[in-house]
Design an enzyme around this catalytic site. Structure first.
Site, PDB file in Angstrom:
ATOM      1  N   GLU A  47       6.973  -7.829  -9.925  1.00  0.00           N
ATOM      2  CA  GLU A  47       7.402  -6.429  -9.919  1.00  0.00           C
ATOM      3  C   GLU A  47       8.927  -6.354  -9.810  1.00  0.00           C
ATOM      4  OE1 GLU A  47       5.391  -4.259  -6.823  1.00  0.00           O
ATOM      5  OE2 GLU A  47       6.208  -2.328  -7.482  1.00  0.00           O
ATOM      6  N   ASN A 194      -1.232   2.450 -11.434  1.00  0.00           N
ATOM      7  CA  ASN A 194      -1.340   1.487 -10.332  1.00  0.00           C
ATOM      8  C   ASN A 194      -1.501   2.257  -9.027  1.00  0.00           C
ATOM      9  OD1 ASN A 194      -0.712  -1.188  -8.822  1.00  0.00           O
ATOM     10  ND2 ASN A 194       0.779   0.253  -7.984  1.00  0.00           N
ATOM     11  N   GLU A 195      -2.460   1.867  -8.235  1.00  0.00           N
ATOM     12  CA  GLU A 195      -2.676   2.483  -6.910  1.00  0.00           C
ATOM     13  C   GLU A 195      -2.494   4.005  -6.993  1.00  0.00           C
ATOM     14  OE1 GLU A 195      -0.749   0.374  -3.661  1.00  0.00           O
ATOM     15  OE2 GLU A 195      -1.954  -1.404  -4.091  1.00  0.00           O
ATOM     16  N   TYR A 261      -5.042  -7.047   0.394  1.00  0.00           N
ATOM     17  CA  TYR A 261      -4.071  -7.976   0.987  1.00  0.00           C
ATOM     18  C   TYR A 261      -4.587  -8.496   2.325  1.00  0.00           C
ATOM     19  CZ  TYR A 261      -0.457  -6.671  -2.395  1.00  0.00           C
ATOM     20  OH  TYR A 261       0.263  -6.500  -3.549  1.00  0.00           O
ATOM     21  N   GLU A 317      -4.017  -7.422  -7.381  1.00  0.00           N
ATOM     22  CA  GLU A 317      -3.080  -7.676  -6.275  1.00  0.00           C
ATOM     23  C   GLU A 317      -3.863  -8.286  -5.123  1.00  0.00           C
ATOM     24  OE1 GLU A 317      -0.231  -4.647  -5.138  1.00  0.00           O
ATOM     25  OE2 GLU A 317      -0.082  -3.948  -7.214  1.00  0.00           O
ATOM     26  N   GLN A 366       3.404 -11.964  -4.874  1.00  0.00           N
ATOM     27  CA  GLN A 366       3.980 -11.880  -6.187  1.00  0.00           C
ATOM     28  C   GLN A 366       4.669 -13.194  -6.495  1.00  0.00           C
ATOM     29  OE1 GLN A 366       6.345  -8.410  -6.958  1.00  0.00           O
ATOM     30  NE2 GLN A 366       4.885  -7.020  -6.006  1.00  0.00           N
TER      31      GLN A 366
HETATM   32  O1  AHR Z   1       2.901  -5.868  -4.082  1.00  0.00           O
HETATM   33  C1  AHR Z   1       3.611  -4.915  -3.371  1.00  0.00           C
HETATM   34  C2  AHR Z   1       2.999  -3.540  -3.505  1.00  0.00           C
HETATM   35  O2  AHR Z   1       1.728  -3.529  -2.935  1.00  0.00           O
HETATM   36  C3  AHR Z   1       2.748  -3.035  -4.900  1.00  0.00           C
HETATM   37  O3  AHR Z   1       3.879  -2.485  -5.473  1.00  0.00           O
HETATM   38  C4  AHR Z   1       1.705  -2.005  -4.696  1.00  0.00           C
HETATM   39  O4  AHR Z   1       0.865  -1.850  -5.819  1.00  0.00           O
HETATM   40  C5  AHR Z   1       0.951  -2.486  -3.465  1.00  0.00           C
HETATM   41  O5  AHR Z   1       0.813  -1.510  -2.521  1.00  0.00           O
END
Ligand code: AHR
Length: 513
Positions: A47, A194-195, A261, A317, A366
């Protein structure tokens, strides 16, 4: 025949659980594979965030750091060495603020913007569509572009696709030619937002699913370019999001994403990347294992609407998210990467492999200098993290056939809690080689895995592993090889039985031929 095999396996597991104590038991059906592990499960995500794009890849053509058309050569070579199959760009949250036309044409004329999500820094748009697609060509990887739904328009997204992929005479194709690219590019993977439940617009699933249908309609296939349209999927355990998207828009999509995550503590105080005790380590692994439950439950919903499994789950992600390194910009999400991260990566990748009937793609967040990065850079210096070496070990699974397995793991205990100590997946490649990847998450104990191969006759065993003295070990620019790959000699073959001894806190890849 199938009944007989199933019966045999149940008997083997029963015998082992009564007669063989203190070891895990694995049975691999080497002749029963049906599902291909898509290589795209080994995808990455980059990103416009912190030093991922700028400094991580892009140094500019005038830089003293060796580069090809502004993209650093060392990073490209390292990523080629792990055969990265696809790269997601430009975000993330940035994607829903990105206006692609700002990133084309002569660089000195491109407008500057504020990257409001990530540190409020100036984005000068010097890395745009042409630079990204050049990067993908240098890497030999497939681009995965996330279009802007949150603050863009249908027209803007539709023109972007035309600009990149249309071969004939058209305003956008002609603009691309004017900017120096005669031939269209091939782009398959296309994210529509995205999101959008969060940074991408705080939308409800009903509202987004209507928008998705609208945007997807005008995301055209030009010539023989076939888009694989990926809808924004759920945040972790938001099963209602998946249900609504599949019900309202399932037939218009080829992929549906999922974001999850591993955060050891809370979002307000996530914990340190390097300074953690065993209890925090245990929690990190426990939270990583939750990925299996998430995929199982989201898959069950998708199965109801799409029993033929036409729509791929795209975990675009995933990874660890800690507090930033002390003294660094909180908006840059720069964190170190320890053996704990390698264990987390090994477990997640085994989970994705084992769900590869539904999971068709995944993207670690990332690639460089951000979150669970595989590469860290400091000006001209570059290092490979423990997570990088796990991708190195696991690349053998890309496009191989998943092998069904029955597995009973011993426990890893911490206080009054326990989790499975060992995680595993197995595949057979085109040349007939079998690869088993195992993770022993237990930092204090080796674990034995009594393994039986059914339906295969193997003669040779070898292996590699990632481990270190402490779960907290990591690579620095001064000591870049503290955690790396070494030979694994802990597997002994006797007929079709394989006795495996996994060192504490290790990620292991075994090759059988
Ligand atoms: O990866 C960091 C962020 O995490 C991304 O920009 C977003 O999609 C997610 O919340």
């Amino acid at each position: 025949m199938k009944m007989k095999r199933t019966f045999q396996i149940i008997v083997l597991l029963l015998i082992s659980s009564t007669s063989i104590s203190a070891q895990s038991r694995l049975i691999i059906e080497a002749d029963r594979g049906q599902t291909t592990i898509s290589r795209h499960i080994y995808g990455h995500f980059s990103e416009h965030l912190g030093r991922c794009i700028y400094g991580g890849y892009w140094v500019g053509e005038d830089s003293s750091i060796p580069n090809t058309r502004g993209i650093r050569d060392d990073v490209v070579q390292a990523l080629k060495d792990i055969s990265i199959p696809n790269l997601r760009w430009p975000g993330g949250c940035f994607a829903d603020e990105y206006h692609w036309m700002d990133g084309i044409g002569p660089r000195e004329e491109r407008p500057k913007m504020i990257n409001t999500h990530w540190g409020g820094v100036v984005e000068d748009n010097s890395f745009g569509t042409h630079e990204f697609l050049d990067l993908c060509e240098q890497l030999g990887t497939e681009p995965f572009i996330s279009g802007n739904v949150g603050s863009g328009t249908v027209e803007e997204m539709s023109k972007w696709i035309e600009y990149i992929t249309f071969d004939g005479e058209s305003p956008m194709a002609n603009l691309r030619r004017k900017n120096g690219r005669e031939e269209p590019w091939k782009v398959k993977f296309w994210g529509i937002g995205n999101e959008n439940w969060g940074c991408g617009g705080n939308m409800t699933p009903d509202y987004y699913s209507d928008l998705y249908r609208h945007y997807a309609t005008f995301s055209r296939d030009y010539g023989d370019n076939r888009l694989f349209r990926i809808a924004c999927g759920a945040n972790a355990a938001d099963y209602n999001w998946t249900e609504t998207l599949m019900r309202n828009a399932g037939r218009h999509m080829q992929g549906l994403s999922l974001h999850y995550y591993t955060v050891p503590r809370t979002w307000a105080d996530k914990g340190s990347a390097t300074d953690f005790d065993e209890t925090e380590y245990f929690t990190t692994i426990e939270k990583t294992l939750f990925m299996d439950e998430l995929i199982t439950k989201h898959s069950a919903i998708m199965d109801r609407y799409d029993p033929a499994k036409r729509v791929g789950m795209v975990v675009d992600e995933w990874g660890t998210w800690y507090n930033v390194e002390p003294g660094t910009n909180p908006g840059f999400l720069y964190q170190q990467n320890t053996l704990r991260d390698a264990i987390v990566a090994g477990i997640n990748l085994n989970i994705f492999n084992n769900h590869s009937d539904r999971v068709k793609m995944a993207n670690l967040a990332q690639t460089v200098n951000v979150l669970q990065a595989v590469i860290l850079t400091d000006e001209e210096k570059m290092l490979l993290t423990p997570t990088y070496w796990v991708f190195h070990l696991y690349k053998v699974h890309q496009d191989a056939t998943l092998l069904p397995l029955s597995f009973r793991s011993e426990k890893y205990r911490n206080g009054d809690k326990e989790i499975e100590a060992v995680s595993v997946s197995a595949s057979k490649d085109d040349s007939g080689k079998i690869h088993i990847t195992l993770v022993n998450a237990d930092p204090g104990k080796e674990h034995r895995v009594a393994t039986q191969l059914v339906g295969a006759s193997v003669k040779k065993v070898s292996g590699k592993m990632v481990t270190s003295e402490s779960t907290n070990d990591y690579n620095t620019f001064e000591q870049p090889s503290k955690v790396g790959i070494s030979d694994f000699n802990g597997a002994t073959l006797s007929g079709n039985d394989l006795a495996i001894v996994l060192p504490p806190k290790s990620v292991v890849m075994i090759e059988l031929q």
